[in-house]
Design an enzyme around this catalytic site. Structure first.
Site, PDB file in Angstrom:
ATOM      1  N   LYS A 174     -22.207   1.359  47.763  1.00 46.67           N
ATOM      2  CA  LYS A 174     -23.136   0.504  47.012  1.00 46.67           C
ATOM      3  C   LYS A 174     -22.844   0.596  45.512  1.00 46.67           C
ATOM      4  CE  LYS A 174     -27.328   1.031  45.402  1.00 46.67           C
ATOM      5  NZ  LYS A 174     -27.186   0.170  44.209  1.00 46.67           N
ATOM      6  N   GLU A 249     -22.117  13.435  40.373  1.00 48.57           N
ATOM      7  CA  GLU A 249     -21.598  13.323  38.997  1.00 48.57           C
ATOM      8  C   GLU A 249     -22.713  12.712  38.166  1.00 48.57           C
ATOM      9  OE1 GLU A 249     -18.745  14.507  38.115  1.00 48.57           O
ATOM     10  OE2 GLU A 249     -17.862  14.836  40.086  1.00 48.57           O
ATOM     11  N   CYS A 283     -20.475   8.310  30.223  1.00 51.01           N
ATOM     12  CA  CYS A 283     -21.108   9.629  30.414  1.00 51.01           C
ATOM     13  C   CYS A 283     -20.412  10.701  29.576  1.00 51.01           C
ATOM     14  CB  CYS A 283     -21.069  10.002  31.883  1.00 51.01           C
ATOM     15  SG  CYS A 283     -19.407   9.969  32.557  1.00 51.01           S
ATOM     16  N   GLU A 384     -30.530  12.436  27.243  1.00 46.77           N
ATOM     17  CA  GLU A 384     -29.424  11.483  27.310  1.00 46.77           C
ATOM     18  C   GLU A 384     -29.938  10.079  26.994  1.00 46.77           C
ATOM     19  OE1 GLU A 384     -27.765  10.293  31.123  1.00 46.77           O
ATOM     20  OE2 GLU A 384     -25.748  10.487  30.313  1.00 46.77           O
TER      21      GLU A 384
HETATM   22  P1  NAD Z   1     -28.762   5.491  38.180  1.00 55.78           P
HETATM   23  O1  NAD Z   1     -28.917   6.888  38.626  1.00 55.78           O
HETATM   24  O2  NAD Z   1     -29.970   4.709  37.837  1.00 55.78           O
HETATM   25  O3  NAD Z   1     -28.039   4.626  39.319  1.00 55.78           O
HETATM   26  C1  NAD Z   1     -26.760   4.951  39.826  1.00 55.78           C
HETATM   27  C2  NAD Z   1     -26.618   4.344  41.206  1.00 55.78           C
HETATM   28  O4  NAD Z   1     -27.547   4.982  42.071  1.00 55.78           O
HETATM   29  C3  NAD Z   1     -26.935   2.858  41.284  1.00 55.78           C
HETATM   30  O5  NAD Z   1     -26.072   2.251  42.228  1.00 55.78           O
HETATM   31  C4  NAD Z   1     -28.361   2.843  41.775  1.00 55.78           C
HETATM   32  O6  NAD Z   1     -28.721   1.662  42.455  1.00 55.78           O
HETATM   33  C5  NAD Z   1     -28.348   4.025  42.720  1.00 55.78           C
HETATM   34  N1  NAD Z   1     -29.661   4.637  42.980  1.00 55.78           N
HETATM   35  C6  NAD Z   1     -30.756   4.664  42.171  1.00 55.78           C
HETATM   36  N2  NAD Z   1     -31.763   5.317  42.792  1.00 55.78           N
HETATM   37  C7  NAD Z   1     -31.290   5.716  43.985  1.00 55.78           C
HETATM   38  C8  NAD Z   1     -31.853   6.443  45.073  1.00 55.78           C
HETATM   39  N3  NAD Z   1     -33.122   6.870  45.052  1.00 55.78           N
HETATM   40  N4  NAD Z   1     -31.080   6.709  46.143  1.00 55.78           N
HETATM   41  C9  NAD Z   1     -29.804   6.291  46.178  1.00 55.78           C
HETATM   42  N5  NAD Z   1     -29.223   5.584  45.195  1.00 55.78           N
HETATM   43  C10 NAD Z   1     -29.947   5.302  44.112  1.00 55.78           C
HETATM   44  O7  NAD Z   1     -27.729   5.522  37.005  1.00 55.78           O
HETATM   45  P2  NAD Z   1     -27.250   4.307  36.096  1.00 55.78           P
HETATM   46  O8  NAD Z   1     -28.336   3.959  35.134  1.00 55.78           O
HETATM   47  O9  NAD Z   1     -26.643   3.240  36.945  1.00 55.78           O
HETATM   48  O10 NAD Z   1     -26.026   5.002  35.309  1.00 55.78           O
HETATM   49  C11 NAD Z   1     -26.185   5.745  34.141  1.00 55.78           C
HETATM   50  C12 NAD Z   1     -26.117   7.218  34.428  1.00 55.78           C
HETATM   51  O11 NAD Z   1     -24.921   7.555  35.111  1.00 55.78           O
HETATM   52  C13 NAD Z   1     -26.096   8.057  33.164  1.00 55.78           C
HETATM   53  O12 NAD Z   1     -26.971   9.150  33.310  1.00 55.78           O
HETATM   54  C14 NAD Z   1     -24.661   8.534  33.072  1.00 55.78           C
HETATM   55  O13 NAD Z   1     -24.466   9.738  32.360  1.00 55.78           O
HETATM   56  C15 NAD Z   1     -24.324   8.696  34.504  1.00 55.78           C
HETATM   57  N6  NAD Z   1     -22.877   8.700  34.709  1.00 55.78           N
HETATM   58  C16 NAD Z   1     -22.260   9.876  35.041  1.00 55.78           C
HETATM   59  C17 NAD Z   1     -20.883   9.920  35.196  1.00 55.78           C
HETATM   60  C18 NAD Z   1     -20.167  11.188  35.578  1.00 55.78           C
HETATM   61  O14 NAD Z   1     -19.011  11.115  35.951  1.00 55.78           O
HETATM   62  N7  NAD Z   1     -20.800  12.348  35.500  1.00 55.78           N
HETATM   63  C19 NAD Z   1     -20.136   8.747  35.027  1.00 55.78           C
HETATM   64  C20 NAD Z   1     -20.802   7.574  34.680  1.00 55.78           C
HETATM   65  C21 NAD Z   1     -22.173   7.548  34.533  1.00 55.78           C
END
Ligand code: NAD
Length: 481
Positions: A174, A249, A283, A384
């Protein structure tokens, strides 16, 4: 209006409920396509397709799997312009960045794992004198779940899918509901590359429904997730009692330590990138900048000047260096942090305001923002923001710099600028982060283990680590006479 459909069992489908989500172009603030909104019923269909495809795919010879992955990589290259444009429209990132980073890396992910899988094998342990031989098999797990965020959409989606399918698993994936377009286009590429039906299934939809259904599905045996720390915690709570393998991650609040003895020009131009590339929505961006006091004022002046010179504009214009934020909600979150900063007595050195671009007044643009902080425990330095906002703070000793860097709940990456070898090694050892860059930033060799410590995550991706995550090791012990 274009429909972004699920890809299940090799077919493009709307949701069974026929529900849709509006998809926005952040550069214009307008709806430009609609996304099929999956619920648990669509996820179940995707699981069934993946389960059906698993026996044949896991027994497909490695050479053949590798060839299909290479074909996908070639097709990403062939569709480079289309994909880069699609990523830019969907996310708001400059098309130049999509061309330089996102799309080449998506192809590289498939190419890398097409080759890595041919070099990945079990181990043998000969117990001499005991007529016993042990060996290990690396067996595909079965159906695995891959969930990715919006900031580097195709880059991070493929970073999970490529090792998962290379290792012989079948996938229910997804992408973020905020940036689904290039995942949808990847499905079309997979059809052209003759990836067998059901090996990769892509469901679109919200995290709380579609994502949650993947995580909670009792037969999906591993979850590879990239996203926010709070979401990671929620996923862990659901998946841990089901004994799923998990790779998480998560977020970061990364320190960028600048010492007076560094290569100043290289540091300055890289720091502009590590602060504001992708509008600060990476990130690994260095959002807490700590500068040795002897060069602090000079750095402040030069950094503000270089930041002000960034070309902010419509993302599809080739010369744009700084585009739109990904969504209205995210823009509001970033703006709210500027308010918090002001309430905390933090000084805004430049930026801090929403921008109305001449021809795109409804787009989600926000100025690259530099704040000056004198208390490391303020919310600006601890939470963050994930946008174009960095803070400056000075330090006067190595010890102080190290304490400031580690004084956070996160531990994803750190950058150190110094030409002192001893200091660079001392800091590399002591800094609490999964990756430390010395005199460089975002310099990635795909063979290296990637991941965070503390609240930045669990487990490592990249190289053979990802292939290990996506396989179960089995030990076979044989005695002979
Ligand atoms: P998010 O956690 O809101 O969403 C990430 C994904 O998870 C999306 O596809 C979302 O639909 C899904 N999701 C949300 N709630 C869920 C649940 N309850 N169960 C399963 N899936 C769920 O994050 P975002 O706003 O899309 O991305 C930003 C975040 O990602 C920032 O905190 C950033 O630091 C982090 N990030 C980390 C890395 C890394 O490699 N560590 C890389 C890129 C982004």
């Amino acid at each position: 209006m274009q429909e972004i459909l699920h890809f299940i069992g090799g077919e493009f489908k709307a949701s069974q409920s026929n529900q849709w989500i509006d998809n926005y172009n952040p550069a214009e603030g307008k709806i430009y396509s609609k996304i099929a909104d999956a619920n648990h019923k669509d996820v179940e269909l995707a699981y069934q397709a993946a389960d059906k495809a698993f026996p044949a795919w896991s027994e497909t010879p490695i050479e053949k799997r590798s060839k299909i992955l290479l074909k996908i990589a070639d097709l990403i290259d062939e569709n480079f312009e289309t994909l880069a444009k699609a990523e830019s429209i969907d996310n708001g990132k400059p098309v130049s960045l999509a061309k330089a980073v996102d799309i080449p890396r998506a192809a590289a992910n498939f190419r890398f794992y097409a080759k890595a899988i041919t070099q990945f094998s079990g181990k043998a342990f000969e117990s001499q004198g005991l007529k016993t031989h042990n060996m290990t098999l690396n067996q595909a797990i079965g159906v695995v779940g891959c969930i990715s965020p919006w900031n580097l959409p195709l880059y991070l989606f493929t970073w999970k899918i490529a090792p998962a399918i290379a290792a012989g698993n079948t996938v229910v994936a997804k992408p973020s509901e905020i940036t689904p377009m290039t995942a949808f286009k990847l499905a079309e590429i997979c059809v052209k590359a003759d990836l067998p039906q059901g090996v990769l299934n892509i469901v679109h939809g919200r995290g709380q429904t579609a994502g949650q259904a993947i995580v909670a599905h009792p037969q999906i045996k591993a979850i590879s997730f990239t996203g926010g720390t709070a979401t990671g915690q929620h996923i862990a709570k659901t998946a841990a009692p089901l004994f799923k393998k998990m790779s998480l991650e998560l977020g970061g609040k990364n320190p960028n330590l600048i010492f007076a003895d560094c290569n100043y020009e290289k540091m300055l131009s890289t720091t502009v990138k590590s602060s504001f590339a992708n509008q600060g929505q990476i990130c690994l961006c260095g959002s807490r900048i700590y500068v040795e006091d002897s060069i602090y004022e000079q750095f402040k002046t030069d950094f503000i000047a270089k930041t002000k010179a960034l070309k902010i504009g419509y993302p599809l214009e080739a010369s744009t260096e700084f585009g739109a934020l990904v969504s209205k909600e995210h823009l509001e979150k970033v703006a709210a942090y500027i308010k918090i900063a002001q309430e905390e007595g933090v000084k805004v050195l430049t930026g801090g305001k929403q921008i109305q671009l001449k021809d795109h007044k409804e787009g989600y643009y926000f100025e690259p923002t530099i704040l000056e902080v004198d208390n490391n425990n303020c919310r600006i330095n601890q939470e963050e923001i994930f946008g174009p906002v960095v803070s400056l703070m000075k330090f006067s000793s190595d010890e102080e710099a190290l304490n400031l860097a580690n004084e956070t709940t996160y531990g994803l990456s750190a950058t150190i600028w110094t030409n002192n070898l001893n200091r660079s090694m001392r800091f590399s050892q002591k800094i609490e982060a999964g990756i430390v860059w010395v005199n460089t930033w975002l310099n990635r060799d795909l063979r290296t283990p990637f991941g965070g410590i503390k609240q930045s995550g669990l487990g490592r991706e990249g190289g053979f680590e990802a292939l290990e995550f996506f396989t179960e090791q089995k030990n076979i012990c044989i005695t002979f006479e």
